[in-house]
Design a protein around this motif. Structure first.
Motif, short mmCIF file in Angstrom:
data_model
loop_
_atom_site.label_atom_id
_atom_site.label_comp_id
_atom_site.label_asym_id
_atom_site.label_seq_id
_atom_site.Cartn_x
_atom_site.Cartn_y
_atom_site.Cartn_z
N THR B 143 -8.99 10.68 9.64
CA THR B 143 -9.91 9.94 8.81
C THR B 143 -9.61 9.37 7.42
OG1 THR B 143 -11.12 11.80 8.34
CG2 THR B 143 -11.81 10.60 10.18
N GLY B 144 -8.40 9.46 7.25
CA GLY B 144 -7.83 9.06 5.67
C GLY B 144 -8.19 9.97 4.59
N GLY B 145 -8.35 11.34 5.16
CA GLY B 145 -8.93 11.91 3.79
C GLY B 145 -10.35 12.03 3.48
N ILE B 146 -11.12 11.48 4.45
CA ILE B 146 -12.70 11.25 3.94
C ILE B 146 -13.57 11.93 5.31
CG2 ILE B 146 -14.63 9.88 3.84
CD1 ILE B 146 -12.48 8.07 2.18
N GLY B 178 -20.18 7.01 5.12
CA GLY B 178 -18.74 7.58 5.26
C GLY B 178 -17.89 6.79 5.86
N TRP B 179 -18.30 6.07 6.95
CA TRP B 179 -17.62 5.50 7.80
C TRP B 179 -17.14 3.97 7.08
CZ3 TRP B 179 -14.50 6.66 11.53
CH2 TRP B 179 -14.72 7.80 12.17
N GLN B 180 -17.74 3.46 6.45
CA GLN B 180 -17.15 2.36 5.55
C GLN B 180 -15.99 2.97 4.63
OE1 GLN B 180 -18.42 -0.99 5.42
NE2 GLN B 180 -16.43 -1.29 4.46
N LEU B 181 -16.10 4.25 4.06
CA LEU B 181 -15.41 4.85 3.23
C LEU B 181 -13.81 4.82 3.86
CD1 LEU B 181 -17.46 7.17 1.11
CD2 LEU B 181 -16.51 5.03 0.42
N ILE B 182 -14.17 5.57 5.05
CA ILE B 182 -13.19 5.70 5.95
C ILE B 182 -12.10 4.41 6.49
CG2 ILE B 182 -12.42 6.37 8.48
CD1 ILE B 182 -14.71 8.62 8.16
N TYR B 183 -12.97 3.38 6.62
CA TYR B 183 -12.37 2.08 7.05
C TYR B 183 -11.59 1.61 5.72
CZ TYR B 183 -11.94 -2.69 8.70
OH TYR B 183 -11.54 -3.85 8.78
N ASP B 184 -12.23 1.58 4.65
CA ASP B 184 -11.47 0.99 3.62
C ASP B 184 -10.38 1.91 3.29
OD1 ASP B 184 -13.75 -0.68 3.25
OD2 ASP B 184 -14.65 0.18 1.83
N ARG B 185 -10.36 3.04 3.29
CA ARG B 185 -9.16 3.97 3.05
C ARG B 185 -7.97 3.95 4.17
NH1 ARG B 185 -6.07 7.09 -0.23
NH2 ARG B 185 -5.74 9.19 0.75
N LEU B 186 -8.50 3.85 5.22
CA LEU B 186 -7.42 3.69 6.15
C LEU B 186 -6.74 2.26 6.16
CD1 LEU B 186 -8.76 5.36 9.40
CD2 LEU B 186 -6.89 6.00 8.13
N SER B 187 -7.69 1.18 5.66
CA SER B 187 -7.23 -0.17 5.39
C SER B 187 -6.05 -0.02 4.43
CB SER B 187 -8.42 -1.09 5.37
OG SER B 187 -7.96 -2.33 5.13
N GLY B 190 -3.07 1.03 5.27
CA GLY B 190 -2.38 0.35 6.49
C GLY B 190 -2.31 1.33 7.91
N GLU B 191 -3.39 1.97 8.03
CA GLU B 191 -3.52 2.93 9.24
C GLU B 191 -4.82 2.45 9.97
OE1 GLU B 191 -3.12 6.81 8.10
OE2 GLU B 191 -1.30 6.60 7.06
N LEU B 192 -5.21 1.20 10.06
CA LEU B 192 -6.42 0.91 10.65
C LEU B 192 -6.34 1.47 12.10
CD1 LEU B 192 -7.87 -2.43 9.13
CD2 LEU B 192 -9.01 -0.14 9.27
N LEU B 196 -8.68 2.68 16.63
CA LEU B 196 -8.67 2.38 18.10
C LEU B 196 -8.81 3.61 18.90
CD1 LEU B 196 -5.95 -0.36 17.90
CD2 LEU B 196 -8.48 -0.67 17.85
N GLU B 197 -8.49 4.68 18.65
CA GLU B 197 -8.45 5.64 19.30
C GLU B 197 -9.91 6.45 19.36
OE1 GLU B 197 -6.64 10.45 19.31
OE2 GLU B 197 -5.37 8.82 18.13
#
Lengths: 154, 222
Positions: B143-146, B178-187, B190-192, B196-197
């Motif tokens: 989760t990108g460290g979040i 929290g999930w917005q933070l995860i999305y932004d971080r993975l974005s 470059g690991e968005l 998908l999993e």
């Protein structure tokens, strides 16, 4: 609070003073032969930001009727944030005093500058009068047994 | 760190009501850093108690000390004399420290001066925020460290939910989603495609659902 202030009552007030403003102003007042109330016990600090909560509580515990912090204006602190932080600490301490059962008005901040030759004696007189109206500290009459040696009022 | 805050003074007073000789014991680790139960806070609380009790006509004798870690018995043993001489120990540690004293000194009355709040970090002077719920099965690598357990109000494994609006949580607009933070971080990383999993339902037995937890390391055990 006493309804009728006792004019004979001379409060004991510990004044924590920043060396850049109030301490220098007290020095200047002395040089100019201006008098200020003997109620003040001046403690010099390198910056008002050095004021510690424990210093203030210790003063009250040892029987101070009032404590004041004489600090530079927030915009004129030599250490940038010291005066602002000290004022935050005073507000926190006023809440603690209320919880303990001591009037928070016994603790005050006075904004000072090193050029206030007449201002400091006047501020000291106003603080003295404010504390005089409140009367002696409820703790002044009963020194707390576990308190270490009295330093302020020896 | 473990983040704690002091209990209201009236509650602390009631916990030591009628007690005449109280040891205020601080802790030099987490609660010192979050400014709730270190040497200075011990001094402040002791002074408050002495003054309040004096004004009430019921003087109290306070003894002050702070150990490096209240959550290890060897540090408590170093101040055993003071603990045993007190009629109450007022612990300014987290709840682990309080219980460490209770376990090590079965006949000593120990009460907490703090509320243990959460595992977190300081984000600015005077502000601490929760970052971990000690679920026992860390998924920060996905989760990108979040952490979705600690930072999503619903601890969703596949977020965000419909309550996420403008990056904020429906529970409170002051809470970041929290999930917005995860999305932004993975974005940003470059690991968005990681999102998908689908994360299957979680086994919470490693968390509180399995009862009180313990870790045994046979290689270290004596």
């Amino acid at each position: 609070m006493n309804e009728k202030p006792d004019s004979a009552f001379e409060p004991r007030i510990v004044a924590f003073t920043c060396q850049y403003c109030a301490y220098a102003a007290a020095d200047l007042a002395g040089t100019l032969h201006r008098s200020y109330p003997a109620s003040l016990r001046i403690v010099r600090l390198p910056c008002s930001g050095k004021l510690d909560a424990l210093h203030v509580l210790k003063a009250f515990e040892e029987g101070a009727d009032g404590v004041c912090l004489m600090a530079c204006s927030e915009a004129n602190c030599h250490h940038i944030d010291g005066s602002r932080r000290a004022r935050q600490r005073i507000r926190y301490l006023q809440a603690l005093l209320k919880e303990i059962g001591i009037e928070p008005e016994r603790l005050a901040v006075i904004t000072a500058t090193s050029a206030m030759d007449g201002g400091l004696p006047q501020a000291a007189a106003e603080m003295t009068e404010q504390v005089r109206k409140l009367g002696p500290s409820p703790l002044a009459a009963q020194r707390i047994p576990s308190t270490p040696k009295n330093r302020f009022f020896a | 760190m473990i983040v704690a805050e002091r209990k209201p003074f009236a509650e602390i007073q009631s916990l030591v009501a009628g007690r005449k000789r109280v040891l205020l014991l601080g802790c030099g680790t987490c609660v010192t850093v979050c400014m709730a139960g270190g040497e200075k806070e011990v001094g402040i609380l002791a002074a408050e108690l002495r003054m309040a009790r004096q004004l009430a006509g019921e003087p109290i004798e306070t003894v002050e000390d702070t150990v490096q870690r209240q959550c290890e018995w060897e540090y408590l043993d170093a101040v055993a004399d003071k603990i045993l001489a007190a009629d109450t120990v007022l612990s300014l540690a987290c709840a682990i420290g309080v219980q460490a004293i209770a376990e090590r000194f079965p006949k000593v009355r120990v009460v907490p001066a703090l509320n243990t709040s959460f595992l977190g970090l300081p984000t600015e002077h005077g502000v601490w925020k929760e970052r971990c719920q000690a679920c026992g099965n860390c998924l920060l690598g996905k989760t990108g460290g979040i952490c979705p357990v600690a930072r999503c109000s619903k601890s969703l494994m596949n977020g965000p939910c419909g309550g996420s609006q403008g990056g904020k949580c429906e529970v409170n607009p002051d809470i970041d989603c929290g999930w917005q933070l995860i999305y932004d971080r993975l974005s940003a990383l470059g690991e968005l495609d990681t999102l998908l999993e689908i994360e299957p339902p979680r086994d919470w037995r490693t968390s509180r659902d399995g009862g009180p937890r313990k870790i045994v390391r046979e290689d270290l055990r004596q």
